[in-house]
Design a protein around this motif. Structure first.
Motif, PDB file in Angstrom:
ATOM      1  N   LYS B   5      10.598  -2.998   0.236  1.00 27.26           N
ATOM      2  CA  LYS B   5       9.194  -3.110  -0.163  1.00 27.26           C
ATOM      3  C   LYS B   5       8.323  -2.995   1.086  1.00 27.26           C
ATOM      4  CE  LYS B   5      10.081  -6.081  -4.155  1.00 27.26           C
ATOM      5  NZ  LYS B   5       9.850  -7.409  -4.775  1.00 27.26           N
ATOM      6  N   VAL B   6       7.433  -2.016   1.078  1.00 28.51           N
ATOM      7  CA  VAL B   6       6.596  -1.751   2.258  1.00 28.51           C
ATOM      8  C   VAL B   6       5.130  -2.026   1.924  1.00 28.51           C
ATOM      9  CG1 VAL B   6       5.871  -0.029   3.962  1.00 28.51           C
ATOM     10  CG2 VAL B   6       8.195   0.060   3.031  1.00 28.51           C
ATOM     11  N   CYS B  62       7.875   4.715   8.008  1.00 26.75           N
ATOM     12  CA  CYS B  62       6.547   4.073   8.041  1.00 26.75           C
ATOM     13  C   CYS B  62       5.671   4.673   9.138  1.00 26.75           C
ATOM     14  CB  CYS B  62       6.688   2.576   8.261  1.00 26.75           C
ATOM     15  SG  CYS B  62       7.370   1.706   6.847  1.00 26.75           S
ATOM     16  N   TYR B  74       1.840  -2.050   9.208  1.00 29.33           N
ATOM     17  CA  TYR B  74       2.707  -2.208   8.040  1.00 29.33           C
ATOM     18  C   TYR B  74       3.706  -3.326   8.271  1.00 29.33           C
ATOM     19  CZ  TYR B  74       6.164   0.345  10.825  1.00 29.33           C
ATOM     20  OH  TYR B  74       7.033   0.726  11.813  1.00 29.33           O
ATOM     21  N   TYR B  76       7.500  -4.845   6.105  1.00 28.14           N
ATOM     22  CA  TYR B  76       8.365  -4.563   4.956  1.00 28.14           C
ATOM     23  C   TYR B  76       9.405  -5.642   4.773  1.00 28.14           C
ATOM     24  CZ  TYR B  76      11.347  -2.579   8.651  1.00 28.14           C
ATOM     25  OH  TYR B  76      12.084  -2.387   9.783  1.00 28.14           O
TER      26      TYR B  76
END
Lengths: 224, 83
Positions: B5-6, B62, B74, B76
């Motif tokens: 999940k990012v 990413c 970001y 994750y």
């Protein structure tokens, strides 16, 4: 001079650029698909405006991984002229050939209008036919045209005379009212305004024509 | 199958104009107590096999695609095996 206009799914200013080269400066021009891997034989690369890949993810982000991109980078590093307009500018920043990023306009809406620009550097292959500090009128049409970079990058852009066009007023919230910049070597130009839509008076302005004439004149003087 | 999940967010130094518009809409909904909205992006990425260096792969995806390091950050979570 032989120009390539690179077309991505969602490009929509490709024919305007084609017309600017063909009719504006009477040179050879071909549309080249994003799927191609060679730009051999071309001496000017043009990346048009539009909405490549529907601006999915971020404008220019997905196009920056298209098959043709490695070749664009190779020619840019060779010193060949590369011009990105609007979405083309966004793609060039996503590739990393130009610093900074274009993001949502400060007023968060699409702007489509004629804007006043100042030519801040006329010693580039794209602007040699303009006067220094010449005031020109060229249309913009973008929702994500707010140029952003950190202060260190901005300092470098100013130091190296990489800022080529500035808006005369704050049209979209861009840092330092930046409308167009080059790379350090000055052979890659990205700009949000559309010079290809300003090559005949019937379009409302012919101020963009000198940009294409500059490219041609520079190339001719190099050949001689 | 590995699920990652990012979450991608604009950096604080970048004005989030979409977040501002959403905040304004919450005020027209009469939620005057909303003081800020920042909008991000959420991705679910599934990997067929656990690679030798999954974190390196996710970082590269990413940095190279999902986030623009000039304006975005970001983070994750690797959720692990899912059926």
């Amino acid at each position: 001079m032989n120009f390539a206009v690179i077309t991505f799914p969602g490009s929509n200013c490709d024919m305007d650029l084609y017309h600017a080269i063909k009719e504006g400066i009477n040179q050879e021009v071909n549309l080249v698909s994003y799927k191609e891997k060679s730009l051999e034989g071309y001496d000017g690369i043009l990346i048009p405006g539009g909405f490549s890949y529907g601006d999915y993810l971020r404008s220019g982000a997905i196009a920056s991984h298209a098959p043709i991109i490695d070749e664009v980078i190779r020619l840019a590093n060779q010193g060949k002229p590369v011009l990105g307009i609007c979405n083309g500018f966004q793609i060039l920043t996503e590739i990393g050939l130009l610093p900074g990023t274009l993001t949502n306009n400060r007023q968060n809406r699409f702007i489509c209008e004629q804007v006043g620009l100042t030519v801040e550097n006329n010693k580039t292959l794209f602007t040699s036919k303009y006067d220094f500090k010449e005031k020109i009128t060229i249309p913009i049409a973008h929702g994500e045209g707010r140029y952003y970079c950190d202060s260190e990058t901005l300092h470098g852009l100013n130091e190296n005379n990489q800022i080529v066009f500035r808006y005369d007023s704050d049209v979209n919230g861009s840092v330092d009212r930046i409308a167009g910049i080059t790379n350090k070597q000055k052979n890659v130009l990205g700009m949000m305004p559309h010079p290809e839509r300003a090559i005949e008076n019937i379009l409302g302005s012919a101020d963009g024509l000198n940009l294409f004439k500059s490219m041609l004149e520079t190339q001719k003087s190099e050949v001689q | 199958m590995i699920l990652v999940k990012v979450y991608v967010m604009l950096k604080d130094s970048v004005v989030d104009v979409q977040g501002e518009a959403i905040k304004d809409a919450t005020h027209t909904m009469s939620y005057e107590n909303v003081s800020e909205v920042r909008m991000g992006k959420y991705f679910e990425i599934k990997f067929d096999n656990n690679s030798n260096d999954l974190e390196k792969d996710v970082d590269e995806i990413c940095d190279g695609l999902l986030a623009n390091p000039n304006i975005e950050s970001y983070r994750y979570e690797i959720v692990g095996d899912i059926q």
